[in-house]
Design a protein around this motif. Structure first.
Motif, PDB file in Angstrom:
ATOM      1  N   ILE A  10      22.886 -19.433 -23.363  1.00 19.70           N
ATOM      2  CA  ILE A  10      22.450 -18.060 -23.088  1.00 19.70           C
ATOM      3  C   ILE A  10      21.547 -18.072 -21.868  1.00 19.70           C
ATOM      4  N   MET A 134      21.440 -11.919 -28.195  1.00 21.08           N
ATOM      5  CA  MET A 134      21.279 -11.143 -26.969  1.00 21.08           C
ATOM      6  C   MET A 134      20.631  -9.790 -27.260  1.00 21.08           C
ATOM      7  N   SER A 145      20.823 -10.411 -20.955  1.00 20.49           N
ATOM      8  CA  SER A 145      21.293 -11.796 -20.915  1.00 20.49           C
ATOM      9  C   SER A 145      22.810 -11.851 -20.948  1.00 20.49           C
ATOM     10  N   THR A 146      23.336 -13.033 -20.654  1.00 22.97           N
ATOM     11  CA  THR A 146      24.767 -13.306 -20.784  1.00 22.97           C
ATOM     12  C   THR A 146      24.924 -14.579 -21.607  1.00 22.97           C
ATOM     13  N   ALA A 147      26.120 -14.776 -22.167  1.00 25.12           N
ATOM     14  CA  ALA A 147      26.337 -15.936 -23.026  1.00 25.12           C
ATOM     15  C   ALA A 147      27.694 -16.563 -22.763  1.00 25.12           C
TER      16      ALA A 147
END
Length: 240
Positions: A10, A134, A145-147
């Motif tokens: 993440i 997230m 955020s990104t994952a």
């Protein structure tokens, strides 16, 4: 058979800039903000820019003088201790879900998580668990955020860096089959983790421009060209 693992990584979007937006109760997707020490003059380096500025085509790590004159933006002086404090709060959220042994902090804004043994506990798919994390980070800290999710650490990182960027839910997933189907012929190679422009130029001398090219090239020659570092460039999943 070996146990099938599931990893996720993440990453906080435009972390320093997003923190400064959060401190000002501003939406980083709607606010033009840069983190820079303007006392250094017009050539001061921007340590981060907000997602809104990226959407306008402004490059990260630009200088103040590079920003188009018609763009109005906030300049936030760097506050490293504040960013460390936010990173600690994010880590505390992870600790609510995982053992410290399953959390690897890769950088101030990015962490790897081994979620293999938690999916059954929480009765969630990998994407559902990533989405919960997230959302909690966004709700408590106002940081987007990104994952990336994968069946090994490499695939999770590539899913983050390449696949998630194109996904509406800001999540990417890769297993071995999807890696072959979607990224085997992806260009440029510099999109891949730890593949530099210099490496791409060296590979081009061998007529190699994709991960498929690396995987199908005789392995001994790749090791001859790059030595031990070949392990960084050779795909984790070879063609069958």
């Amino acid at each position: 058979m070996p146990e099938q693992h599931t990893y996720m990584v993440i990453d906080m979007k435009c972390f320093y800039a997003s923190v400064e937006c959060a401190e000002r109760q501003l939406n980083p997707f709607e606010t033009c903000l840069v983190v820079a020490d303007e006392t250094r003059g017009p050539n001061a380096l921007c340590l981060a820019i907000s997602p809104r500025m990226k959407a306008l085509g402004i490059k990260n790590r630009c200088r103040l003088s590079d920003i188009p004159k018609n763009v109005k933006y906030i300049i936030a002086p760097p506050r490293m201790q504040l960013y460390i404090d936010y990173a600690a709060d994010i880590y505390a959220i992870y600790l609510n879900y995982f053992s410290p042994d399953d959390i690897h902090v890769y950088s101030i804004d990015e962490s790897f998580l081994d979620v293999t043994h938690y999916l059954g506990t929480y009765h969630m798919t990998p994407k559902q668990l990533a989405k919960r994390l997230m959302n909690e980070i966004a709700d408590k800290l106002q940081i987007p955020s990104t994952a990336g999710i994968g069946t090994n650490l490499y695939l999770a990182k590539i899913a983050l860096d390449i696949t998630a960027k194109k996904a509406k839910d800001h999540m990417g997933y890769l297993d071995e089959d999807l890696y072959r189907k979607t990224l085997w012929d992806h260009e440029p190679l510099t999109d891949f983790w730890q593949v530099s422009t210099g490496t791409v130029n060296r590979l081009a001398k061998y007529g190699i421009h994709t991960m498929r090219g690396i995987a199908e090239y005789p392995e001994q020659y790749i090791y001859k060209a790059f030595g031990k570092n070949a392990e960084l460039y050779h795909p984790q999943v070879k063609c069958s």
